[in-house]
Design a protein around this motif. Structure first.
Motif, PDB file in Angstrom:
ATOM      1  N   LYS A   1      -5.935   3.128  -4.214  1.00 53.55           N
ATOM      2  CA  LYS A   1      -5.576   4.362  -4.910  1.00 53.55           C
ATOM      3  C   LYS A   1      -5.754   5.480  -3.904  1.00 53.55           C
ATOM      4  O   LYS A   1      -6.487   5.345  -2.939  1.00 53.55           O
ATOM      5  CB  LYS A   1      -6.499   4.585  -6.106  1.00 53.55           C
ATOM      6  CG  LYS A   1      -6.470   3.461  -7.111  1.00 53.55           C
ATOM      7  CD  LYS A   1      -7.551   3.662  -8.148  1.00 53.55           C
ATOM      8  CE  LYS A   1      -7.662   2.421  -9.024  1.00 53.55           C
ATOM      9  NZ  LYS A   1      -8.812   2.491  -9.896  1.00 53.55           N
TER      10      LYS A   1
ATOM     11  N   VAL B   1       0.804  10.078  -1.406  1.00 50.15           N
ATOM     12  CA  VAL B   1       0.409   8.676  -1.559  1.00 50.15           C
ATOM     13  C   VAL B   1       0.955   7.855  -0.398  1.00 50.15           C
ATOM     14  O   VAL B   1       0.228   7.045   0.195  1.00 50.15           O
ATOM     15  CB  VAL B   1       0.896   8.115  -2.912  1.00 50.15           C
ATOM     16  CG1 VAL B   1       0.720   6.607  -2.984  1.00 50.15           C
ATOM     17  CG2 VAL B   1       0.170   8.789  -4.064  1.00 50.15           C
TER      18      VAL B   1
ATOM     19  N   ARG C   1      -6.125  -3.334  -4.872  1.00 50.96           N
ATOM     20  CA  ARG C   1      -5.076  -2.316  -4.917  1.00 50.96           C
ATOM     21  C   ARG C   1      -5.699  -0.980  -4.544  1.00 50.96           C
ATOM     22  O   ARG C   1      -6.737  -0.588  -5.063  1.00 50.96           O
ATOM     23  CB  ARG C   1      -4.504  -2.254  -6.331  1.00 50.96           C
ATOM     24  CG  ARG C   1      -3.360  -1.309  -6.422  1.00 50.96           C
ATOM     25  CD  ARG C   1      -2.612  -1.517  -7.717  1.00 50.96           C
ATOM     26  NE  ARG C   1      -1.555  -0.550  -7.780  1.00 50.96           N
ATOM     27  CZ  ARG C   1      -1.530   0.476  -8.615  1.00 50.96           C
ATOM     28  NH1 ARG C   1      -2.498   0.639  -9.476  1.00 50.96           N
ATOM     29  NH2 ARG C   1      -0.536   1.320  -8.599  1.00 50.96           N
TER      30      ARG C   1
ATOM     31  N   GLN D   1      -7.845  11.861  -8.332  1.00 50.19           N
ATOM     32  CA  GLN D   1      -6.878  10.860  -7.887  1.00 50.19           C
ATOM     33  C   GLN D   1      -5.520  11.550  -7.773  1.00 50.19           C
ATOM     34  O   GLN D   1      -5.166  12.398  -8.588  1.00 50.19           O
ATOM     35  CB  GLN D   1      -6.810   9.694  -8.876  1.00 50.19           C
ATOM     36  CG  GLN D   1      -5.932   8.564  -8.384  1.00 50.19           C
ATOM     37  CD  GLN D   1      -6.037   7.331  -9.262  1.00 50.19           C
ATOM     38  OE1 GLN D   1      -6.915   7.227 -10.104  1.00 50.19           O
ATOM     39  NE2 GLN D   1      -5.128   6.399  -9.048  1.00 50.19           N
TER      40      GLN D   1
ATOM     41  N   SER E   1     -11.632   2.483  -4.690  1.00 49.91           N
ATOM     42  CA  SER E   1     -12.374   3.054  -5.819  1.00 49.91           C
ATOM     43  C   SER E   1     -12.907   4.441  -5.462  1.00 49.91           C
ATOM     44  O   SER E   1     -12.888   4.851  -4.302  1.00 49.91           O
ATOM     45  CB  SER E   1     -13.549   2.152  -6.190  1.00 49.91           C
ATOM     46  OG  SER E   1     -14.469   2.120  -5.119  1.00 49.91           O
TER      47      SER E   1
ATOM     48  N   THR F   1      -1.229  11.410  -7.391  1.00 48.11           N
ATOM     49  CA  THR F   1      -0.068  10.568  -7.707  1.00 48.11           C
ATOM     50  C   THR F   1       1.198  11.075  -7.013  1.00 48.11           C
ATOM     51  O   THR F   1       2.257  10.458  -7.149  1.00 48.11           O
ATOM     52  CB  THR F   1       0.158  10.532  -9.228  1.00 48.11           C
ATOM     53  OG1 THR F   1       0.285  11.862  -9.702  1.00 48.11           O
ATOM     54  CG2 THR F   1      -0.984   9.811  -9.921  1.00 48.11           C
TER      55      THR F   1
END
Length: 157
Positions: free
Chosen positions: A5, A51, A3, A44, A22, A46
């Motif tokens: 990110k 995204v 998945r 990261q 990662s 969101t």
């Protein structure tokens, strides 16, 4: 498949975003040599708009203007010219000096060994001469003692 990110690193007037599995993968994509996350420069993301944009091109670094403008192209790294083969001349010279040093030191050791053997020979001769002289002196002492004891017996009587 892992998945993905979305991560963002801030630098100057631009944000660099990348979709990666990662943090280490994101750092690698950015070409970072230090941990930008621990420095607070990367995080990261969101935000659905960012995204979606990053997931459309996974693994690719996308540079966004911080002023809200359009996407800026990521500058391509110029390929390095092929490196010239290093010269072995200094290594060869150093190896030759080492070989010369080894020869010189071996000659010095051999000279000392010859001197030691010569001294050992002199010592052996000296010990033989001393042993012969001591033996003669001991015989003289024994003979003189016998003569003395005989003279003592003659005197007594």
């Amino acid at each position: 498949m892992r998945r993905l990110k979305v991560f963002c690193a801030t630098s100057g007037f631009h944000d660099s975003i990348v979709a990666a599995p990662s943090r280490p993968a994101a750092l690698k994509a950015w070409g970072a040599r230090t941990d930008l996350f621990s420095m607070g420069v990367a995080k990261q993301v969101t935000d659905p708009k960012i995204v979606k944009q990053a997931l459309a091109r996974p693994g690719e670094v996308i540079r966004l203007n911080r002023s809200g403008g359009e996407e800026a192209p990521v500058p391509k790294k110029k390929p390095r010219p092929p490196a010239k083969r290093p010269s072995r001349a200094r290594l060869t010279a150093a190896e030759e000096k080492l070989a010369e040093l080894d020869k010189k030191q071996e000659k010095e050791r051999e000279k000392i060994e010859r001197e030691i053997k010569a001294l050992e020979g002199k010592r052996d001769q000296l010990e033989k001469r001393h042993a012969k002289a001591r033996s003669a002196a001991e015989e003289k002492v024994e003979q003189t003692r016998a003569d003395y004891e005989a003279a003592l017996e003659d005197w007594d009587g």
